[in-house]
Design an enzyme around this catalytic site. Structure first.
Site, PDB file in Angstrom:
ATOM      1  N   PRO A   1       0.805  -1.221   0.000  1.00 29.40           N
ATOM      2  CA  PRO A   1       0.000   0.000   0.000  1.00 29.40           C
ATOM      3  C   PRO A   1       0.844   1.280   0.000  1.00 29.40           C
ATOM      4  CG  PRO A   1      -0.917  -1.591   1.544  1.00 29.40           C
ATOM      5  CD  PRO A   1       0.374  -2.189   1.025  1.00 29.40           C
TER       6      PRO A   1
ATOM      7  N   THR B   1      -1.965  -8.776  -9.372  1.00 26.24           N
ATOM      8  CA  THR B   1      -2.633  -9.343 -10.547  1.00 26.24           C
ATOM      9  C   THR B   1      -2.850 -10.834 -10.352  1.00 26.24           C
ATOM     10  OG1 THR B   1      -1.588  -7.674 -11.942  1.00 26.24           O
ATOM     11  CG2 THR B   1      -2.392  -9.655 -13.055  1.00 26.24           C
TER      12      THR B   1
ATOM     13  N   GLY C   1       9.674  -8.314 -17.504  1.00 26.99           N
ATOM     14  CA  GLY C   1       8.244  -7.980 -17.449  1.00 26.99           C
ATOM     15  C   GLY C   1       7.926  -6.747 -18.288  1.00 26.99           C
ATOM     16  N   ARG C   2       8.868  -5.811 -18.311  1.00 27.62           N
ATOM     17  CA  ARG C   2       8.625  -4.563 -19.059  1.00 27.62           C
ATOM     18  C   ARG C   2       8.591  -4.824 -20.568  1.00 27.62           C
ATOM     19  NH1 ARG C   2      12.191  -1.367 -14.495  1.00 27.62           N
ATOM     20  NH2 ARG C   2      10.435  -1.301 -13.018  1.00 27.62           N
TER      21      ARG C   2
ATOM     22  N   GLU D   1       4.105  -2.182 -13.618  1.00 32.22           N
ATOM     23  CA  GLU D   1       5.479  -2.647 -13.880  1.00 32.22           C
ATOM     24  C   GLU D   1       6.448  -1.481 -14.067  1.00 32.22           C
ATOM     25  OE1 GLU D   1       6.186  -6.271 -15.897  1.00 32.22           O
ATOM     26  OE2 GLU D   1       4.308  -7.134 -15.202  1.00 32.22           O
TER      27      GLU D   1
ATOM     28  N   SER E   1       5.844   5.472 -16.122  1.00 32.90           N
ATOM     29  CA  SER E   1       6.679   6.105 -17.155  1.00 32.90           C
ATOM     30  C   SER E   1       7.816   6.900 -16.517  1.00 32.90           C
ATOM     31  CB  SER E   1       5.831   7.053 -18.009  1.00 32.90           C
ATOM     32  OG  SER E   1       5.006   6.325 -18.871  1.00 32.90           O
TER      33      SER E   1
HETATM   34  N1  CAA Z   1      18.836  -5.813 -12.631  1.00 36.31           N
HETATM   35  C1  CAA Z   1      19.565  -6.325 -11.593  1.00 36.31           C
HETATM   36  N2  CAA Z   1      19.886  -5.605 -10.485  1.00 36.31           N
HETATM   37  C2  CAA Z   1      19.442  -4.332 -10.422  1.00 36.31           C
HETATM   38  C3  CAA Z   1      18.678  -3.747 -11.451  1.00 36.31           C
HETATM   39  C4  CAA Z   1      18.383  -4.532 -12.591  1.00 36.31           C
HETATM   40  N3  CAA Z   1      17.657  -4.034 -13.606  1.00 36.31           N
HETATM   41  N4  CAA Z   1      18.374  -2.471 -11.112  1.00 36.31           N
HETATM   42  C5  CAA Z   1      18.938  -2.253  -9.906  1.00 36.31           C
HETATM   43  N5  CAA Z   1      19.568  -3.389  -9.496  1.00 36.31           N
HETATM   44  C6  CAA Z   1      20.340  -3.557  -8.252  1.00 36.31           C
HETATM   45  C7  CAA Z   1      21.429  -2.477  -8.165  1.00 36.31           C
HETATM   46  O1  CAA Z   1      22.600  -2.879  -8.829  1.00 36.31           O
HETATM   47  C8  CAA Z   1      21.646  -2.332  -6.672  1.00 36.31           C
HETATM   48  O2  CAA Z   1      22.506  -3.356  -6.247  1.00 36.31           O
HETATM   49  P1  CAA Z   1      23.578  -3.105  -5.053  1.00 36.31           P
HETATM   50  O3  CAA Z   1      22.753  -2.860  -3.819  1.00 36.31           O
HETATM   51  O4  CAA Z   1      24.371  -4.362  -4.999  1.00 36.31           O
HETATM   52  O5  CAA Z   1      24.366  -1.897  -5.453  1.00 36.31           O
HETATM   53  C9  CAA Z   1      20.241  -2.611  -6.114  1.00 36.31           C
HETATM   54  O6  CAA Z   1      19.522  -3.333  -7.115  1.00 36.31           O
HETATM   55  C10 CAA Z   1      19.483  -1.338  -5.773  1.00 36.31           C
HETATM   56  O7  CAA Z   1      19.405  -0.574  -6.953  1.00 36.31           O
HETATM   57  P2  CAA Z   1      18.978   0.945  -6.965  1.00 36.31           P
HETATM   58  O8  CAA Z   1      19.891   1.714  -6.048  1.00 36.31           O
HETATM   59  O9  CAA Z   1      18.884   1.399  -8.395  1.00 36.31           O
HETATM   60  O10 CAA Z   1      17.526   0.883  -6.292  1.00 36.31           O
HETATM   61  P3  CAA Z   1      16.463   2.020  -5.992  1.00 36.31           P
HETATM   62  O11 CAA Z   1      15.883   1.798  -4.666  1.00 36.31           O
HETATM   63  O12 CAA Z   1      17.018   3.371  -6.326  1.00 36.31           O
HETATM   64  O13 CAA Z   1      15.268   1.658  -7.026  1.00 36.31           O
HETATM   65  C11 CAA Z   1      14.017   1.662  -9.054  1.00 36.31           C
HETATM   66  C12 CAA Z   1      15.389   1.600  -8.363  1.00 36.31           C
HETATM   67  C13 CAA Z   1      14.365   1.560 -10.533  1.00 36.31           C
HETATM   68  C14 CAA Z   1      13.281   2.980  -8.805  1.00 36.31           C
HETATM   69  C15 CAA Z   1      13.144   0.455  -8.599  1.00 36.31           C
HETATM   70  O14 CAA Z   1      12.713   0.594  -7.273  1.00 36.31           O
HETATM   71  C16 CAA Z   1      11.939   0.238  -9.489  1.00 36.31           C
HETATM   72  O15 CAA Z   1      12.046  -0.341 -10.567  1.00 36.31           O
HETATM   73  N6  CAA Z   1      10.756   0.685  -9.027  1.00 36.31           N
HETATM   74  C17 CAA Z   1       9.498   0.365  -9.728  1.00 36.31           C
HETATM   75  C18 CAA Z   1       8.908  -0.883  -9.169  1.00 36.31           C
HETATM   76  C19 CAA Z   1       7.961  -1.524 -10.134  1.00 36.31           C
HETATM   77  O16 CAA Z   1       8.195  -1.563 -11.344  1.00 36.31           O
HETATM   78  N7  CAA Z   1       6.900  -2.095  -9.616  1.00 36.31           N
HETATM   79  C20 CAA Z   1       5.977  -2.812 -10.421  1.00 36.31           C
HETATM   80  C21 CAA Z   1       5.175  -3.746  -9.587  1.00 36.31           C
HETATM   81  S1  CAA Z   1       4.941  -5.309 -10.297  1.00 36.31           S
HETATM   82  C22 CAA Z   1       3.638  -5.203 -11.354  1.00 36.31           C
HETATM   83  O17 CAA Z   1       3.127  -4.179 -11.678  1.00 36.31           O
HETATM   84  C23 CAA Z   1       3.270  -6.544 -11.863  1.00 36.31           C
HETATM   85  C24 CAA Z   1       1.869  -6.754 -12.235  1.00 36.31           C
HETATM   86  O18 CAA Z   1       1.143  -7.404 -11.521  1.00 36.31           O
HETATM   87  C25 CAA Z   1       1.355  -6.325 -13.550  1.00 36.31           C
END
Ligand code: CAA
Length: 384
Positions: free
Chosen positions: A128, A158, A241-242, A362, A365
């Site tokens: 939430p 989902t 997923g994206r 997921e 934007s």
């Molecule tokens: N692949 C592998 N590792 C990754 C990565 C990737 N693409 N992106 C980041 N990481 C790793 C980093 O290397 C880092 O590792 P270390 O701690 O070892 O350095 C760690 O993850 C943390 O990375 P960030 O510092 O970049 O993390 P952040 O807290 O700043 O968050 C973010 C980054 C991109 C904003 C992320 O939180 C994000 O993608 N948020 C969106 C979440 C999302 O998409 N939710 C969707 C819900 S699911 C859904 O909708 C499904 C459905 O049912 C339809």
């Protein structure tokens, strides 16, 4: 990168196209109106190999690769985006368990997803108070003897009320992103409850619920990957997923364009079909150009994933562009249809409602742009 599908990709694309035409399209309006979850269609899709398109055959998948997956999703989403999102999340869960699971986990859980026995998979990350800021999640998992005990609430899940197999993220330590772990949870586990189905603007045939974990005990060997690696698993799964959401967006946008061209050729105004008016020709010309570009970006990201190249940036570029172009195409399609675009007799109002969430789930934007810009800066720093 090949621009023409190979034999395997063509076979999957044709299978999906036929199923979309014969089984999904006729029911899409009813599922939307009645908010009916398409259990039967999902099982039939499993029978066709569509629930594990990029999963090896030994686990019940089609072993057909990521480009095949993207092509299939485009076809299915053009007919029914509600059914397609459940299919996408199931593929995502099956792939995640294949990639990070132990042999025992792969053998036990993946065939249940690919065969349809589990109906669907669910991906329980959001909460939430934590959506975009995924690492702020608060659900906890505590090790007690040979069990993990989960407590907390997940949001926007989902297929959450129907999924037989779920991947669930929970905090195993108080150390930010590095304190998150991933678990496999089965439907019916005591302490796990699905809440009220959300009445959504679109994707109304897709089931969306909160999940509550109250002293929910799971066996210790249901930890997926290493303890503390959960956030990386989530990010890896979301990259793939994206590509799926970008493909959905291409499919929905393409359906809006097809409906527009059909309507424009039939509808008469001022003594001629409205397809003859330049203003509307420009609409469809722009829609075609933008959707073709979205498809190319999406298939490129899929191809990079399939060829084991880094594709985080490309997946986000595909997702942000395809979802925005899909929304634009649906909006124009409603405009082309005039008053008929605003009622549910024509498909475009449903397409517009279904498209709206594509720029949100997921990763919004805005989050895709964060990912793209960060990766760009990293590449720049590495060069200088
Ligand atoms: N692949 C592998 N590792 C990754 C990565 C990737 N693409 N992106 C980041 N990481 C790793 C980093 O290397 C880092 O590792 P270390 O701690 O070892 O350095 C760690 O993850 C943390 O990375 P960030 O510092 O970049 O993390 P952040 O807290 O700043 O968050 C973010 C980054 C991109 C904003 C992320 O939180 C994000 O993608 N948020 C969106 C979440 C999302 O998409 N939710 C969707 C819900 S699911 C859904 O909708 C499904 C459905 O049912 C339809």
């Amino acid at each position: 990168m090949e621009l023409q599908p190979n034999d395997t990709q063509k076979l999957i694309q044709d299978t999906a196209r036929g199923f979309a035409r014969d089984r999904l399209a006729p029911n899409a309006r009813m599922l939307d109106r009645e908010e009916r979850f398409p259990i039967e269609a999902l099982r039939e899709m499993a029978g066709l190999g569509l629930m594990g398109i990029n999963v090896p055959e030994e686990f019940g998948g089609a072993g057909a690769g990521v480009v095949s997956y993207a092509l299939a999703v485009m076809e299915l989403a053009a007919a029914c985006a509600s059914t397609t999102v459940a299919m996408c999340v199931t593929n995502m869960c099956a792939e995640l368990i294949c990639q990070f699971g132990t042999d025992a986990q792969r053998k036990r859980f993946v065939p249940r997803l690919t065969s349809g026995e589990a109906v669907a998979g669910a991906f329980a990350l959001s909460e939430p108070h934590s959506g975009s800021d995924a690492s702020a999640l608060r659900t906890t998992a505590k090790r007690v003897g040979d069990r993990w005990v989960l407590n907390g609430t997940k949001q926007w899940i989902t297929s959450g009320a129907h999924a037989g197999v779920m991947v669930v993220w929970a905090r195993t330590a108080d150390t930010g992103g590095r304190g998150i772990s991933c678990f496999i949870v089965e439907k019916g586990t005591p302490g796990l409850t699905a809440g009220r189905h959300e009445e959504k603007m679109g994707l109304r045939g897709s089931n969306t619920v909160p999940l509550t974990f109250e002293n929910c005990e799971i066996p210790v060997d249901h930890l997926l990957g290493n303890e503390g690696d959960g956030f990386k698993l989530a990010m890896t799964a979301l990259d793939g997923g994206r590509v799926g959401i970008a493909s959905q967006a291409c499919g929905v946008g393409r359906a809006a364009l097809d409906a527009s061209v059909k309507y424009m050729k039939e509808r008469q105004a001022f003594g001629q079909p409205i397809s003859e008016f330049q203003a509307l020709r420009w609409f469809v010309a722009d829609m075609q150009t933008q959707l073709s570009a979205a498809e190319m970006l999406t298939l490129r990201a899929a191809w990079m994933k399939e060829n084991k190249l880094p594709f985080t940036r490309e997946a986000s570029m595909a997702k942000v562009f395809a979802s925005e172009m899909s929304n634009r195409a649906c909006d124009k399609a409603v405009q082309v249809h005039g008053g008929y675009g605003y009622i549910d007799e024509f498909p475009v109002e449903r397409l517009m409602r279904d498209a709206r969430v594509q720029t949100i789930y997921e990763g919004t934007s805005e989050i895709q742009r964060v990912v793209i810009a960060r990766d760009l800066y990293r590449a720049h720093d590495a060069r200088s």
